[in-house]
Design an enzyme around this catalytic site. Structure first.
Site, mmCIF file in Angstrom:
data_model
loop_
_atom_site.group_PDB
_atom_site.id
_atom_site.type_symbol
_atom_site.label_atom_id
_atom_site.label_comp_id
_atom_site.label_asym_id
_atom_site.label_seq_id
_atom_site.Cartn_x
_atom_site.Cartn_y
_atom_site.Cartn_z
ATOM 1 N N LYS A 49 -35.739 -26.538 6.130
ATOM 2 C CA LYS A 49 -36.095 -26.217 4.748
ATOM 3 C C LYS A 49 -37.561 -25.775 4.615
ATOM 4 O O LYS A 49 -37.915 -25.085 3.658
ATOM 5 C CB LYS A 49 -35.803 -27.411 3.825
ATOM 6 C CG LYS A 49 -34.370 -27.912 3.868
ATOM 7 C CD LYS A 49 -33.347 -26.810 3.725
ATOM 8 C CE LYS A 49 -31.896 -27.259 3.751
ATOM 9 N NZ LYS A 49 -31.438 -27.991 4.944
ATOM 10 N N TYR A 263 -18.397 -34.348 4.349
ATOM 11 C CA TYR A 263 -19.850 -34.212 4.475
ATOM 12 C C TYR A 263 -20.499 -35.579 4.711
ATOM 13 O O TYR A 263 -20.239 -36.525 3.964
ATOM 14 C CB TYR A 263 -20.407 -33.592 3.181
ATOM 15 C CG TYR A 263 -21.924 -33.550 3.141
ATOM 16 C CD1 TYR A 263 -22.623 -32.442 3.616
ATOM 17 C CD2 TYR A 263 -22.654 -34.624 2.652
ATOM 18 C CE1 TYR A 263 -24.000 -32.410 3.601
ATOM 19 C CE2 TYR A 263 -24.036 -34.606 2.626
ATOM 20 C CZ TYR A 263 -24.703 -33.497 3.101
ATOM 21 O OH TYR A 263 -26.078 -33.486 3.083
ATOM 22 N N TYR A 289 -25.986 -32.968 10.041
ATOM 23 C CA TYR A 289 -26.034 -31.520 10.293
ATOM 24 C C TYR A 289 -26.090 -31.160 11.785
ATOM 25 O O TYR A 289 -25.123 -30.698 12.351
ATOM 26 C CB TYR A 289 -27.255 -30.905 9.586
ATOM 27 C CG TYR A 289 -27.209 -30.964 8.089
ATOM 28 C CD1 TYR A 289 -26.549 -29.977 7.361
ATOM 29 C CD2 TYR A 289 -27.838 -31.990 7.388
ATOM 30 C CE1 TYR A 289 -26.508 -30.011 5.979
ATOM 31 C CE2 TYR A 289 -27.802 -32.039 6.001
ATOM 32 C CZ TYR A 289 -27.144 -31.045 5.299
ATOM 33 O OH TYR A 289 -27.100 -31.092 3.937
HETATM 34 C C1 LIG Z 1 -29.982 -28.204 5.179
HETATM 35 C C2 LIG Z 1 -29.758 -28.433 6.615
HETATM 36 C C3 LIG Z 1 -28.911 -27.590 7.374
HETATM 37 C C4 LIG Z 1 -28.083 -26.499 6.777
HETATM 38 O O1 LIG Z 1 -28.816 -25.433 6.287
HETATM 39 P P1 LIG Z 1 -28.234 -24.594 5.065
HETATM 40 O O2 LIG Z 1 -29.249 -23.559 4.827
HETATM 41 O O3 LIG Z 1 -28.086 -25.575 3.936
HETATM 42 O O4 LIG Z 1 -26.911 -24.048 5.462
HETATM 43 C C5 LIG Z 1 -28.802 -27.825 8.719
HETATM 44 N N1 LIG Z 1 -29.460 -28.835 9.315
HETATM 45 C C6 LIG Z 1 -30.261 -29.664 8.624
HETATM 46 C C7 LIG Z 1 -30.915 -30.768 9.358
HETATM 47 C C8 LIG Z 1 -30.437 -29.502 7.247
HETATM 48 O O5 LIG Z 1 -31.229 -30.353 6.583
#
Ligand SMILES: *Cc1c(COP(=O)(O)O)cnc(C)c1O
Length: 336
Positions: A49, A263, A289
């Protein structure tokens, strides 16, 4: 592509390293595996991010905002990085956290990313699972505006065209690293959620005409829905960048077989992926993730989809702070 046309501030450490994972490559006996360390972006323990926020917060500053408003799930890495970015530029951050992951025990709403949100003095409130979170956050922004604040709304995951510029930029960075070291990249694999990362990656590669397959491992949505979301945002980002040719939906690839029951819900393959990468390379993935993204990559290697003569780059999108909200998955592991 000429991204200096868009306002940007510095929030992270760039370029992030691109490294070969020698031990993991040997252990999995598949393609040459490289890792792009976007977990090392530097801001408040880092993550993907940060790249998006460099463009989003610059836009907020240009619009005279004094408060960032956003939303995410309880253990959101996006909220934590947004809260940190707000502090860096002297703003407040107000966030809504969706109780999207149920039955996770007491610590879940206090440990990991929530602890870091607390330290950053992020103002957060919870919403029930299934709430329309972007609508709720917009309403919160309206509320703050009535009270005299100047809020800037950032959608979940920072996933709009401005945020996605961060990953178009990441592709310029990656291609430069690959070209200067003589590395021909065949495939990129990463976890995909709110779609901004994959959309930015595809828009960036499309603008550079770089023939690299991008495989998104979904952490939430079904394959068709994820492909549609990513394509919509990638096409709009491509237009914002000014690329002349259309970005075809055929280049959008996603798998949904590593989500598990939902999720943020643990899967055996995620626990295995986190364990292997930590024990082979000393690198921590996360349960929501990147652990599922890596589980997807390992699955595709075992199925022979990713082949021995290929060079595959795994983008480590960060998130390891949330490991501390998933202690029960790993406690008591012994050396083999
Ligand atoms: C937000 C996030 C993602 C996914 O990215 P998107 O842009 O939301 O698809 C992947 N890995 C981590 C650790 C994240 O925080």
């Amino acid at each position: 592509m000429h991204l200096a046309r868009f306002p940007r501030i510095k929030l992270g450490h760039f370029p992030t390293p691109l490294e070969k994972l020698e031990n993991l490559t040997r252990a999995l006996d598949g393609p040459n595996i490289y890792i792009k360390r976007d977990d090392c972006t530097g801001l408040a323990t880092g993550g993907n991010k940060t790249r998006k926020l460099e463009f989003l917060v610059a836009d907020a500053l240009a619009k005279g905002a004094d408060t960032l408003v956003t939303q995410g799930a309880t253990q959101s890495n996006h909220v934590r990085q947004t809260a940190a970015a707000a502090r860096v530029v002297g703003m407040e951050c107000h966030a809504l956290l969706e109780r999207r992951v149920e039955n996770m025990g007491d610590g879940y709403e206090a440990a990991g990313n929530v602890l870091l949100d607390d330290i950053l003095k992020c103002e957060y409130d919870f919403r029930p699972n299934g709430a329309d979170m972007n609508a709720e956050a917009q309403a919160l922004a309206d509320n703050l505006r009535e009270k005299g604040k100047k809020p800037y709304f950032i959608p979940g995951g920072g996933s709009n065209t401005i945020g996605a510029l961060g990953y178009a930029n990441a592709m310029e960075e990656l291609i430069y690293q690959a070209d200067t070291t003589g590395l021909k990249i065949d495939k990129i694999v990463h976890a995909t959620g709110s779609a901004g990362t994959q959309a930015g990656i595809l828009a960036g590669l499309h603008a550079m005409s770089a023939p690299i397959d991008v495989i998104g491992i979904s952490v939430r949505a079904k394959r068709e829905a994820q492909i549609a979301n990513v394509h919509k945002l990638a096409a709009a980002t491509s237009e914002l960048i000014g690329t002349k040719t259309e970005l075809s939906i055929d280049v959008v690839k996603a798998h949904d077989d590593y989500v598990g029951s939902g999720y943020g819900q643990p899967t055996d393959s995620m626990v295995e992926a986190i364990s292997i990468v930590a024990q082979q390379e000393g690198i921590f993935l996360d349960p929501v993730y990147s652990g599922k993204g890596m589980a997807g990559m390992i699955g595709l290697i075992r199925q022979g989809v990713l082949k021995k003569d290929e060079n595959v780059v795994f983008i480590h999108t960060g998130g390891s702070a949330s490991l501390f909200a998933y202690q029960h998955l790993f406690s008591g592991q012994k050396a083999a």
